[in-house]
Design a protein around this motif. Sequence first.
Motif, PDB file in Angstrom:
ATOM      1  N   ALA A   1       9.808  -5.567   5.343  1.00  0.00           N
ATOM      2  CA  ALA A   1       9.897  -4.791   4.105  1.00  0.00           C
ATOM      3  C   ALA A   1       9.172  -3.463   4.270  1.00  0.00           C
ATOM      4  N   LYS A   2       9.548  -2.520   3.417  1.00  0.00           N
ATOM      5  CA  LYS A   2       8.900  -1.212   3.384  1.00  0.00           C
ATOM      6  C   LYS A   2       8.635  -0.892   1.918  1.00  0.00           C
ATOM      7  N   ALA A   3       7.401  -0.507   1.623  1.00  0.00           N
ATOM      8  CA  ALA A   3       7.004  -0.210   0.244  1.00  0.00           C
ATOM      9  C   ALA A   3       6.588   1.249   0.122  1.00  0.00           C
TER      10      ALA A   3
ATOM     11  N   SER B   1       1.396   6.424  -1.246  1.00  0.00           N
ATOM     12  CA  SER B   1       1.224   5.669  -0.005  1.00  0.00           C
ATOM     13  C   SER B   1       2.464   4.848   0.295  1.00  0.00           C
ATOM     14  N   GLU B   2       2.629   4.517   1.564  1.00  0.00           N
ATOM     15  CA  GLU B   2       3.694   3.608   1.967  1.00  0.00           C
ATOM     16  C   GLU B   2       3.068   2.465   2.750  1.00  0.00           C
ATOM     17  N   CYS B   3       3.851   1.416   2.934  1.00  0.00           N
ATOM     18  CA  CYS B   3       3.339   0.253   3.647  1.00  0.00           C
ATOM     19  C   CYS B   3       4.505  -0.427   4.368  1.00  0.00           C
ATOM     20  N   ALA B   4       4.333  -0.647   5.660  1.00  0.00           N
ATOM     21  CA  ALA B   4       5.323  -1.379   6.455  1.00  0.00           C
ATOM     22  C   ALA B   4       4.823  -2.813   6.596  1.00  0.00           C
TER      23      ALA B   4
ATOM     24  N   ALA C   1       0.784  -6.353   7.000  1.00  0.00           N
ATOM     25  CA  ALA C   1       1.048  -5.130   6.239  1.00  0.00           C
ATOM     26  C   ALA C   1       0.189  -4.006   6.795  1.00  0.00           C
ATOM     27  N   THR C   2       0.839  -2.874   7.065  1.00  0.00           N
ATOM     28  CA  THR C   2       0.147  -1.699   7.582  1.00  0.00           C
ATOM     29  C   THR C   2       0.382  -0.536   6.627  1.00  0.00           C
TER      30      THR C   2
END
Length: 175
Positions: A156-158, A143-146, A129-130
Motif C-alpha cells: 500500500a501507499k499512503a 507526508s507519504e508512507c510506503a 511501513a516507511t
Amino acid sequence: MEQNTEKKVTVESLQKQMETLNEQELEQTAYLLTLLQEPPAHSTGNAVPMHFLGRFLGMVQNRDGTTEMALGFQNENTYGVAQGGSIYTLADVAIGFSILQNLSEGEKVFTLELKVNFIEKGQGSRLIATPLILRQGRTTVVSECAIHDDSGKLVAKALGTFYISGAPKRKEGDK
C-alpha cells in the motif's frame, strides 16, 4: 474489603468463561491479557513505546523510523490477509511517529486527512511501513508512507496531511 470481593467475583467469572474456550480462543485471550500489562521491554533495544491500539494490532515502532506490524488474528480480515483498516492505521501511526520526532515539547500531531491506495494483499509474517515527510510547515505536514510485506512487495501507499497543535505562536510582523 469491598474491592477484594469485587475482584474475586470478577476473577471467578473470568475463570468460568475461560473453561468454555477452545485452544485458539485461549491463545487469543492470553494475547489480549498481555496487552493490558505494561508494554514488553524489547530485548533488541530498537523499539520505542507504542500506544494500546498499536500494540493490539501488533505494531512496533523502530528507532530507524520504520514501523512494523506483525500479522495475525488481531489484524486479519475474513480472507486471512491484513484488513484494510489495520494497514491504514499502520500508515497513520508510522507517519505520526515520524512527525513527532521533529516537534518541540508541548506540540502534538493530529491527522487531518489520509488516503491509502491498496496495491497487493497484505500477507506474510509482517508489514513494514516507511514514512517520508514531503513538507513540514509551522502547523501542517504533508507526508507519504510506503508499506511493504516481509518479501519486499509494495502492499500500500499512503498520502496524508497532518496538523501540528501547540505550535509556537508567531510574533506580530514575523513571516
